[in-house]
Design a protein around this motif. Structure first.
Motif, PDB file in Angstrom:
ATOM      1  N   GLY A 173      43.469  60.989  34.313  1.00  0.00           N
ATOM      2  CA  GLY A 173      44.639  60.194  33.501  1.00  0.00           C
ATOM      3  C   GLY A 173      44.295  58.948  33.243  1.00  0.00           C
ATOM      4  O   GLY A 173      44.886  58.105  32.372  1.00  0.00           O
ATOM      5  N   LEU A 174      43.522  58.252  33.917  1.00  0.00           N
ATOM      6  CA  LEU A 174      42.930  56.892  33.710  1.00  0.00           C
ATOM      7  C   LEU A 174      41.692  56.800  33.774  1.00  0.00           C
ATOM      8  O   LEU A 174      40.826  57.367  34.981  1.00  0.00           O
ATOM      9  CB  LEU A 174      43.549  56.041  34.778  1.00  0.00           C
ATOM     10  CG  LEU A 174      45.044  55.616  34.581  1.00  0.00           C
ATOM     11  CD1 LEU A 174      45.603  54.817  35.864  1.00  0.00           C
ATOM     12  CD2 LEU A 174      45.290  54.864  33.579  1.00  0.00           C
ATOM     13  N   VAL A 175      40.857  55.962  33.029  1.00  0.00           N
ATOM     14  CA  VAL A 175      39.528  55.829  33.005  1.00  0.00           C
ATOM     15  C   VAL A 175      39.103  54.419  32.830  1.00  0.00           C
ATOM     16  O   VAL A 175      39.972  53.574  32.642  1.00  0.00           O
ATOM     17  CB  VAL A 175      38.813  56.871  32.112  1.00  0.00           C
ATOM     18  CG1 VAL A 175      39.044  58.124  32.140  1.00  0.00           C
ATOM     19  CG2 VAL A 175      39.136  56.286  30.372  1.00  0.00           C
ATOM     20  N   ALA A 176      37.876  54.033  33.280  1.00  0.00           N
ATOM     21  CA  ALA A 176      37.638  52.557  32.924  1.00  0.00           C
ATOM     22  C   ALA A 176      37.787  52.021  31.747  1.00  0.00           C
ATOM     23  O   ALA A 176      37.930  52.561  30.656  1.00  0.00           O
ATOM     24  CB  ALA A 176      35.990  52.635  33.202  1.00  0.00           C
ATOM     25  N   GLY A 177      38.603  50.720  31.751  1.00  0.00           N
ATOM     26  CA  GLY A 177      39.030  50.232  30.510  1.00  0.00           C
ATOM     27  C   GLY A 177      40.688  50.349  30.215  1.00  0.00           C
ATOM     28  O   GLY A 177      41.166  49.618  29.616  1.00  0.00           O
ATOM     29  N   ASP A 178      41.204  51.322  30.904  1.00  0.00           N
ATOM     30  CA  ASP A 178      42.424  51.590  30.877  1.00  0.00           C
ATOM     31  C   ASP A 178      43.326  50.678  31.759  1.00  0.00           C
ATOM     32  O   ASP A 178      42.925  50.003  32.635  1.00  0.00           O
ATOM     33  CB  ASP A 178      42.886  52.954  31.137  1.00  0.00           C
ATOM     34  CG  ASP A 178      42.491  54.107  30.151  1.00  0.00           C
ATOM     35  OD1 ASP A 178      41.924  53.944  29.247  1.00  0.00           O
ATOM     36  OD2 ASP A 178      42.354  55.325  30.726  1.00  0.00           O
ATOM     37  N   HIS A 179      44.567  50.645  31.244  1.00  0.00           N
ATOM     38  CA  HIS A 179      45.363  49.798  31.844  1.00  0.00           C
ATOM     39  C   HIS A 179      46.867  50.453  32.231  1.00  0.00           C
ATOM     40  O   HIS A 179      47.080  51.313  31.804  1.00  0.00           O
ATOM     41  CB  HIS A 179      46.266  48.591  30.935  1.00  0.00           C
ATOM     42  CG  HIS A 179      45.032  47.518  30.579  1.00  0.00           C
ATOM     43  ND1 HIS A 179      44.419  47.746  29.376  1.00  0.00           N
ATOM     44  CD2 HIS A 179      44.905  46.417  31.155  1.00  0.00           C
ATOM     45  CE1 HIS A 179      43.606  46.606  29.254  1.00  0.00           C
ATOM     46  NE2 HIS A 179      43.831  45.852  30.259  1.00  0.00           N
ATOM     47  N   LEU A 180      46.910  50.184  33.710  1.00  0.00           N
ATOM     48  CA  LEU A 180      48.219  50.843  34.317  1.00  0.00           C
ATOM     49  C   LEU A 180      49.345  49.890  34.420  1.00  0.00           C
ATOM     50  O   LEU A 180      49.115  48.563  35.057  1.00  0.00           O
ATOM     51  CB  LEU A 180      47.882  51.460  35.548  1.00  0.00           C
ATOM     52  CG  LEU A 180      49.079  52.004  36.442  1.00  0.00           C
ATOM     53  CD1 LEU A 180      49.659  53.140  35.715  1.00  0.00           C
ATOM     54  CD2 LEU A 180      48.681  52.222  37.895  1.00  0.00           C
ATOM     55  N   LEU A 181      50.495  50.073  34.246  1.00  0.00           N
ATOM     56  CA  LEU A 181      51.989  49.220  34.400  1.00  0.00           C
ATOM     57  C   LEU A 181      52.753  49.957  35.609  1.00  0.00           C
ATOM     58  O   LEU A 181      53.042  51.123  35.316  1.00  0.00           O
ATOM     59  CB  LEU A 181      52.703  49.096  33.267  1.00  0.00           C
ATOM     60  CG  LEU A 181      53.881  48.276  33.385  1.00  0.00           C
ATOM     61  CD1 LEU A 181      53.507  46.676  33.696  1.00  0.00           C
ATOM     62  CD2 LEU A 181      54.940  48.430  32.032  1.00  0.00           C
ATOM     63  N   MET A 182      53.016  49.171  36.602  1.00  0.00           N
ATOM     64  CA  MET A 182      53.730  49.791  37.620  1.00  0.00           C
ATOM     65  C   MET A 182      55.390  49.078  37.406  1.00  0.00           C
ATOM     66  O   MET A 182      55.087  47.838  37.273  1.00  0.00           O
ATOM     67  CB  MET A 182      53.213  49.570  38.684  1.00  0.00           C
ATOM     68  CG  MET A 182      52.065  50.402  39.216  1.00  0.00           C
ATOM     69  SD  MET A 182      51.616  49.928  40.976  1.00  0.00           S
ATOM     70  CE  MET A 182      50.202  51.137  41.150  1.00  0.00           C
ATOM     71  N   GLY A 237      35.854  46.003  43.303  1.00  0.00           N
ATOM     72  CA  GLY A 237      36.741  46.999  43.469  1.00  0.00           C
ATOM     73  C   GLY A 237      36.741  47.786  42.173  1.00  0.00           C
ATOM     74  O   GLY A 237      36.232  47.807  41.329  1.00  0.00           O
ATOM     75  N   MET A 238      37.702  49.055  42.420  1.00  0.00           N
ATOM     76  CA  MET A 238      37.733  49.981  41.186  1.00  0.00           C
ATOM     77  C   MET A 238      38.706  49.527  40.341  1.00  0.00           C
ATOM     78  O   MET A 238      38.726  50.242  39.051  1.00  0.00           O
ATOM     79  CB  MET A 238      37.974  51.426  41.847  1.00  0.00           C
ATOM     80  CG  MET A 238      39.382  51.325  42.775  1.00  0.00           C
ATOM     81  SD  MET A 238      40.954  51.407  41.905  1.00  0.00           S
ATOM     82  CE  MET A 238      40.949  52.959  41.064  1.00  0.00           C
ATOM     83  N   ALA A 247      50.578  44.865  36.766  1.00  0.00           N
ATOM     84  CA  ALA A 247      49.654  45.433  35.744  1.00  0.00           C
ATOM     85  C   ALA A 247      48.166  45.349  36.423  1.00  0.00           C
ATOM     86  O   ALA A 247      47.746  44.529  37.093  1.00  0.00           O
ATOM     87  CB  ALA A 247      49.503  44.621  34.617  1.00  0.00           C
ATOM     88  N   PHE A 248      47.672  46.531  36.205  1.00  0.00           N
ATOM     89  CA  PHE A 248      46.167  46.847  36.580  1.00  0.00           C
ATOM     90  C   PHE A 248      45.176  47.083  35.443  1.00  0.00           C
ATOM     91  O   PHE A 248      45.569  47.874  34.418  1.00  0.00           O
ATOM     92  CB  PHE A 248      46.027  47.901  37.671  1.00  0.00           C
ATOM     93  CG  PHE A 248      46.906  47.662  38.903  1.00  0.00           C
ATOM     94  CD1 PHE A 248      46.057  47.180  40.035  1.00  0.00           C
ATOM     95  CD2 PHE A 248      48.198  48.004  38.968  1.00  0.00           C
ATOM     96  CE1 PHE A 248      46.646  47.040  41.474  1.00  0.00           C
ATOM     97  CE2 PHE A 248      48.638  47.830  40.158  1.00  0.00           C
ATOM     98  CZ  PHE A 248      48.100  47.277  41.300  1.00  0.00           C
ATOM     99  N   ARG A 249      44.005  46.680  35.685  1.00  0.00           N
ATOM    100  CA  ARG A 249      42.968  47.227  34.676  1.00  0.00           C
ATOM    101  C   ARG A 249      41.882  47.907  35.488  1.00  0.00           C
ATOM    102  O   ARG A 249      41.345  47.745  36.656  1.00  0.00           O
ATOM    103  CB  ARG A 249      42.302  46.119  34.024  1.00  0.00           C
ATOM    104  CG  ARG A 249      40.983  46.507  32.946  1.00  0.00           C
ATOM    105  CD  ARG A 249      40.131  45.409  32.375  1.00  0.00           C
ATOM    106  NE  ARG A 249      41.089  44.632  31.486  1.00  0.00           N
ATOM    107  CZ  ARG A 249      41.368  43.311  31.369  1.00  0.00           C
ATOM    108  NH1 ARG A 249      40.895  42.608  32.719  1.00  0.00           N
ATOM    109  NH2 ARG A 249      41.982  42.685  30.724  1.00  0.00           N
ATOM    110  N   VAL A 250      41.973  49.528  35.008  1.00  0.00           N
ATOM    111  CA  VAL A 250      40.863  50.099  35.873  1.00  0.00           C
ATOM    112  C   VAL A 250      39.221  49.669  35.408  1.00  0.00           C
ATOM    113  O   VAL A 250      38.928  49.649  34.016  1.00  0.00           O
ATOM    114  CB  VAL A 250      40.946  51.658  35.427  1.00  0.00           C
ATOM    115  CG1 VAL A 250      40.088  52.352  35.980  1.00  0.00           C
ATOM    116  CG2 VAL A 250      42.242  52.103  35.773  1.00  0.00           C
ATOM    117  N   LEU A 251      38.603  49.525  36.325  1.00  0.00           N
ATOM    118  CA  LEU A 251      37.083  49.135  36.374  1.00  0.00           C
ATOM    119  C   LEU A 251      36.333  50.161  36.306  1.00  0.00           C
ATOM    120  O   LEU A 251      35.133  50.365  35.826  1.00  0.00           O
ATOM    121  CB  LEU A 251      36.680  48.007  37.167  1.00  0.00           C
ATOM    122  CG  LEU A 251      37.719  46.588  37.117  1.00  0.00           C
ATOM    123  CD1 LEU A 251      37.228  45.716  37.936  1.00  0.00           C
ATOM    124  CD2 LEU A 251      37.580  46.344  35.756  1.00  0.00           C
ATOM    125  N   SER A 252      36.469  51.153  37.257  1.00  0.00           N
ATOM    126  CA  SER A 252      35.656  52.142  37.529  1.00  0.00           C
ATOM    127  C   SER A 252      36.434  53.425  38.492  1.00  0.00           C
ATOM    128  O   SER A 252      37.368  53.203  38.996  1.00  0.00           O
ATOM    129  CB  SER A 252      34.477  52.041  38.492  1.00  0.00           C
ATOM    130  OG  SER A 252      33.674  52.946  38.797  1.00  0.00           O
TER     131      SER A 252
END
Length: 336
Positions: free
Chosen positions: A299-308, A161-162, A321-326
């Protein structure tokens, strides 16, 4: 996402007070017109599958449909509309009613469902709301915030996944059950007698009720519980606040956001506030349409983390919590 109607137009039309426009700094609200919410949901699922790279939604193992506002005729189920027009067969499909944390709480349910069976590979969580009905005034229903319409779908799988869902937690604070009931009777239900919905009036009634009873300590309980949910989610994800690139909150009042930013130690540019004030509070999908916006705009690129962080009436509190892969379309073989 429907197009947004600007605050300037709303002021000209007499829908929104000019003084509030200046005070609360909202810019607009997404308005779906007469587009049914389940049809917006259908389109969102198709978009999600275009990203996912799978051949058909008919291959999935579970569909969850969290919703906030009314979806269609009384006695009718919106998830079955998607079964009819997208899925076919006997795929388990359920509507989830957990308010504005519905997307996040459904993620927890969907992930648990997939982990419980080796032959379960893919689930979809989709939510959609069109608030443009006679019982809602999107410009005045919630002081300091606007109500928008939108749909979002996320495909959750085990293999690729992305982004990677690192952790998700949802809890309920039963003492705040009455926060949105307005002291109205449970029967007959509001919608059956044509009673409109004003969160501002109902929240004030709840506050006055607390003042006459044991005080307003429940608000501190809600804040403390939110902090605990965030801490637990980050610990399970194996990251800290310093690792978080962006935080997606419900789209609401700037006044509410200030307290959350202060506790988290983040600045406005780390939040999704600027996007949210352009589209309004769109039910359960706020954090997910903001996620899409961040990916689309860099605003988010691979390696970034998003908190909801999410809040729902009742009162429920959620974090994920998510980690962006692509940020590119994904293909099989990539890490999920």
């Amino acid at each position: 996402m429907p197009d947004s109607v600007s605050v300037e137009q709303a002021v000209r039309e007499g829908w929104y007070p000019a003084a509030e426009a200046e005070e609360f700094r909202q810019i607009g609200a997404a308005v779906a017109g007469d587009m049914p919410a389940p049809e917006m949901a259908r389109l969102a699922v198709l978009d999600a599958y275009d990203r996912w790279g799978e051949s058909s939604p008919r291959d999935l193992d579970l569909l969850l449909y969290p919703s906030v506002w009314h979806q269609g005729p009384n006695g009718w189920q919106p998830q079955h509309y998607l079964q009819m027009h997208l899925l076919g067969g006997g795929v388990p499909a359920h509507e989830i009613r957990s308010g504005c944390v519905g997307m996040i709480s459904s993620l927890e349910l969907a992930a648990s469902y997939l982990q419980a069976g080796a032959d379960r590979d893919t689930a979809v969580v989709v939510s959609s709301d069109n608030h443009g009905t006679p019982l809602v005034d999107r410009w005045r229903m919630t002081p300091g915030a606007l109500i928008g319409d939108a749909a979002a779908a996320i495909v959750l799988g085990k293999d690729y996944g992305m982004a990677e869902l690192l952790s998700v937690n949802v809890t309920v604070i039963p003492e705040a059950d009455a926060v949105n009931d307005g002291a109205y009777p449970l029967f007959p239900p509001d919608a059956t007698v044509g009673r409109g919905l004003s969160f501002g009036d109902r929240h004030e009634e709840f506050r006055q009720r607390l003042l006459k009873a044991q005080g307003t300590g429940i608000h501190l309980t809600i804040q403390k519980t939110m902090m605990q949910q965030v801490e637990q989610t980050l610990e399970e994800a194996g990251i800290g606040l310093s690792d978080i690139t962006k935080v997606a909150f419900p789209h609401g009042r700037r006044e509410d956001l200030d307290g959350q930013m202060s506790w988290l130690g983040i600045d406005e540019d780390q939040t999704t506030w600027d996007y949210g004030r352009r589209v309004g509070h769109c039910g359960a999908v706020d954090q997910f349409i903001a996620f899409e916006h961040l990916i689309a705009t860099g605003g988010l690129v691979a390696g970034d983390h998003l908190l909801m962080v999410g809040f729902g009436s009742g009162t429920s509190v959620a974090a994920a919590a998510f980690r962006v892969l692509s940020t590119s379309p994904v293909t099989k073989g990539a890490r999920a």
